[in-house]
Design an enzyme around this catalytic site. Structure first.
Site, PDB file in Angstrom:
ATOM      1  N   ASP A 114       0.936  -1.151   0.031  1.00  0.00           N
ATOM      2  CA  ASP A 114       0.070  -0.035  -0.038  1.00  0.00           C
ATOM      3  C   ASP A 114       0.975   1.133  -0.057  1.00  0.00           C
ATOM      4  OD1 ASP A 114      -2.985   0.779   1.919  1.00  0.00           O
ATOM      5  OD2 ASP A 114      -1.599   2.119   0.708  1.00  0.00           O
ATOM      6  N   ASP A 133      -3.723   2.103  -5.557  1.00  0.00           N
ATOM      7  CA  ASP A 133      -2.347   2.158  -4.912  1.00  0.00           C
ATOM      8  C   ASP A 133      -2.163   0.887  -3.948  1.00  0.00           C
ATOM      9  OD1 ASP A 133      -3.862   2.634  -2.602  1.00  0.00           O
ATOM     10  OD2 ASP A 133      -2.141   3.949  -1.661  1.00  0.00           O
ATOM     11  N   GLU A 134      -2.882   0.056  -4.260  1.00  0.00           N
ATOM     12  CA  GLU A 134      -2.763  -1.163  -3.041  1.00  0.00           C
ATOM     13  C   GLU A 134      -3.052  -2.340  -3.629  1.00  0.00           C
ATOM     14  OE1 GLU A 134      -6.141  -1.987   0.480  1.00  0.00           O
ATOM     15  OE2 GLU A 134      -6.355  -0.246  -0.624  1.00  0.00           O
TER      16      GLU A 134
HETATM   17  P1  TTP Z   1      -5.410   5.018   0.922  1.00  0.00           P
HETATM   18  O1  TTP Z   1      -4.198   3.775   0.697  1.00  0.00           O
HETATM   19  O2  TTP Z   1      -6.718   4.493   2.022  1.00  0.00           O
HETATM   20  O3  TTP Z   1      -4.818   6.187   1.562  1.00  0.00           O
HETATM   21  P2  TTP Z   1      -3.513   6.800   1.362  1.00  0.00           P
HETATM   22  O4  TTP Z   1      -2.561   6.127   0.520  1.00  0.00           O
HETATM   23  O5  TTP Z   1      -3.390   8.264   1.200  1.00  0.00           O
HETATM   24  O6  TTP Z   1      -2.502   6.954   2.819  1.00  0.00           O
HETATM   25  P3  TTP Z   1      -2.073   5.589   3.743  1.00  0.00           P
HETATM   26  O7  TTP Z   1      -2.275   4.414   2.812  1.00  0.00           O
HETATM   27  O8  TTP Z   1      -0.381   5.946   3.754  1.00  0.00           O
HETATM   28  O9  TTP Z   1      -2.965   5.567   4.879  1.00  0.00           O
HETATM   29  O10 TTP Z   1      -6.110   5.538  -0.278  1.00  0.00           O
HETATM   30  C1  TTP Z   1      -5.072   5.637  -1.468  1.00  0.00           C
HETATM   31  C2  TTP Z   1      -5.411   6.961  -2.517  1.00  0.00           C
HETATM   32  O11 TTP Z   1      -6.952   6.737  -2.541  1.00  0.00           O
HETATM   33  C3  TTP Z   1      -5.615   8.211  -1.557  1.00  0.00           C
HETATM   34  O12 TTP Z   1      -4.154   8.637  -1.587  1.00  0.00           O
HETATM   35  C4  TTP Z   1      -6.482   9.070  -2.039  1.00  0.00           C
HETATM   36  C5  TTP Z   1      -7.727   7.994  -2.650  1.00  0.00           C
HETATM   37  N1  TTP Z   1      -8.675   8.101  -1.435  1.00  0.00           N
HETATM   38  C6  TTP Z   1      -9.800   8.929  -1.632  1.00  0.00           C
HETATM   39  O13 TTP Z   1      -9.866   9.589  -2.864  1.00  0.00           O
HETATM   40  N2  TTP Z   1     -10.704   8.914  -1.016  1.00  0.00           N
HETATM   41  C7  TTP Z   1     -10.638   8.419   0.349  1.00  0.00           C
HETATM   42  O14 TTP Z   1     -11.767   8.643   1.021  1.00  0.00           O
HETATM   43  C8  TTP Z   1      -9.696   7.441   0.528  1.00  0.00           C
HETATM   44  C9  TTP Z   1      -9.687   6.678   1.789  1.00  0.00           C
HETATM   45  C10 TTP Z   1      -8.695   7.182  -0.647  1.00  0.00           C
HETATM   46 MG    MG Z   2      -2.192   4.070   0.569  1.00  0.00          MG
END
Ligand code: TTP
Ligand code: MG
Length: 350
Positions: free
Chosen positions: A3, A98-99
């Site tokens: 992730d 991203d995951e």
């Molecule tokens: P995540 O992997 O949940 O969050 P992140 O990568 O920003 O942070 P981390 O993993 O370090 O906690 O989500 C990936 C991307 O998806 C995030 O950068 C932006 C998008 N996203 C949204 O647009 N709305 C949301 O509510 C969430 C949770 C994520």
């Molecule tokens: Mg993330």
């Protein structure tokens, strides 16, 4: 499970070094009612988080910089990530841009050490994209996802097979994917807070009390997660939702919006699916002024505007007069359809 860290915003900071060291978020224009997509870890120290309205975030962190997102850049990075993952395995299940879950059981690199493989993947991401990722390594699928959060950002966490039982015992149930805030509150109120509380209960009483959720919790806490890595995903629904600039509470106004804006857009977006797939259900989602959210769905196999109106009426009634902040509509799609072709399979990243 890999992730990316604060994905969208890390990309923006990478490409605009003037943002480095400051609290930054990606979101719509300040002063509008849009919500943040995400924010960096500096902003998180102020209590700012994903999906938070801009106005709330700016109250918590007045010097927060909110920059617009660039979806096409994130998509192309996501493709690059995929090409990195493919050097290690072809069993890849993307969960979002991203995951992803990677099954590295058969990967011969590093003598098959998943820990070293994860390390190497993260290093490749850093070298090639100048971004950081975190990883979770575990013998059970959902635990890998739980683990990837534990040493974030830019870290990894391993749950070796011998430690699984201990890990689950003290794991907060809120960490389990699918257990959100509301569900966790409900569980806590019934005395279930950690894995060990579920292990102390028997399966049938959990099912009696919580239905499907009870069964799933029992299985997860007993280390049962038989799901294979799904290398392609079939789209299960298509939907559209809008947040209003000002809250609306009249049914007639909401219904007009439904007819004039949301349903035409839903029709356009769902066209390519409903030509090939059967509809399973129709649904309406409402988020009220206080952020309480409700979804009203019904099993229905044809597209029918009047049904949406009826669903809207019922969903709205659940708010007992509260104004509406967001309105959404969606259709569910059947997996097996009259025309079950390869075209139905939608790769998340395509
Ligand atoms: P995540 O992997 O949940 O969050 P992140 O990568 O920003 O942070 P981390 O993993 O370090 O906690 O989500 C990936 C991307 O998806 C995030 O950068 C932006 C998008 N996203 C949204 O647009 N709305 C949301 O509510 C969430 C949770 C994520
Ligand atoms: Mg993330």
């Amino acid at each position: 499970h890999i992730d990316m860290d604060a994905f969208y915003v890390s990309v923006e900071i990478r490409d605009n070094p003037a943002l480095a060291g400051k609290p930054v978020a990606v979101g719509g224009k300040a002063n509008t009612r849009s919500v943040l997509s995400t924010c960096n870890y500096i902003a998180r120290q102020y209590g700012v988080s994903s999906a938070m309205p801009n106005s709330v975030a700016l109250r918590k962190c007045p010097h927060l910089l909110i920059v617009p997102g660039r979806m096409s850049v994130y998509k192309s990075i996501s493709h690059h990530l995929r090409s990195i993952f493919e050097r290690y395995t072809d069993k890849i299940e993307p969960l979002s841009l991203d995951e992803a879950y990677l099954d590295v059981t058969e990967c011969p690199l590093f003598n098959g050490s998943a820990t070293l493989i994860a390390q190497d993947i993260r290093q490749a991401i850093f070298n090639e994209l100048n971004l950081t990722a975190s990883a979770g390594i575990a013998p059970i699928k959902y635990l890998a996802k739980v683990a990837s959060d534990l040493n974030k950002p830019n870290g990894q966490y391993v749950i070796p097979p011998a430690d699984v039982a201990n890990f689950i015992e003290t794991m907060s149930l809120s960490k389990i994917p699918g257990v959100g805030k509301v569900t966790f509150e409900k569980l806590k109120n019934s005395g279930f807070e950690q894995g060990k509380d579920i292990l102390a209960a028997d399966e049938f009483s959990l099912i009696n009390q919580f239905g499907k959720l009870g069964k799933s919790l029992w299985q997860k806490c007993h280390g049962v997660d038989k799901r294979e890595i799904e290398t392609s995903r079939i789209r299960k629904s298509v939907g559209v939702e809008h947040t209003f600039a000002d809250d609306i509470h009249e049914f007639s106004k909401l219904n007009d919006y439904l007819f004039n804006v949301l349903l035409p857009e839903l029709k356009k977006r769902s066209e390519k699916y409903i030509n090939q797939r059967d509809i399973s259900k129709l649904g309406v989602k409402i988020k009220f002024k206080d952020f309480h959210q409700t979804t009203k769905e019904c099993k229905y196999e044809t597209y029918d505007d009047e049904i949406f109106t009826a669903l809207l009426k019922e969903a709205l009634a659940r708010g007992k007069g509260k104004p509406v902040r967001l309105l959404g509509v969606h259709i569910g799609l059947k997996e097996e359809g009259s025309a079950c072709t390869q075209q139905q399979i939608e790769l998340e990243l395509s």
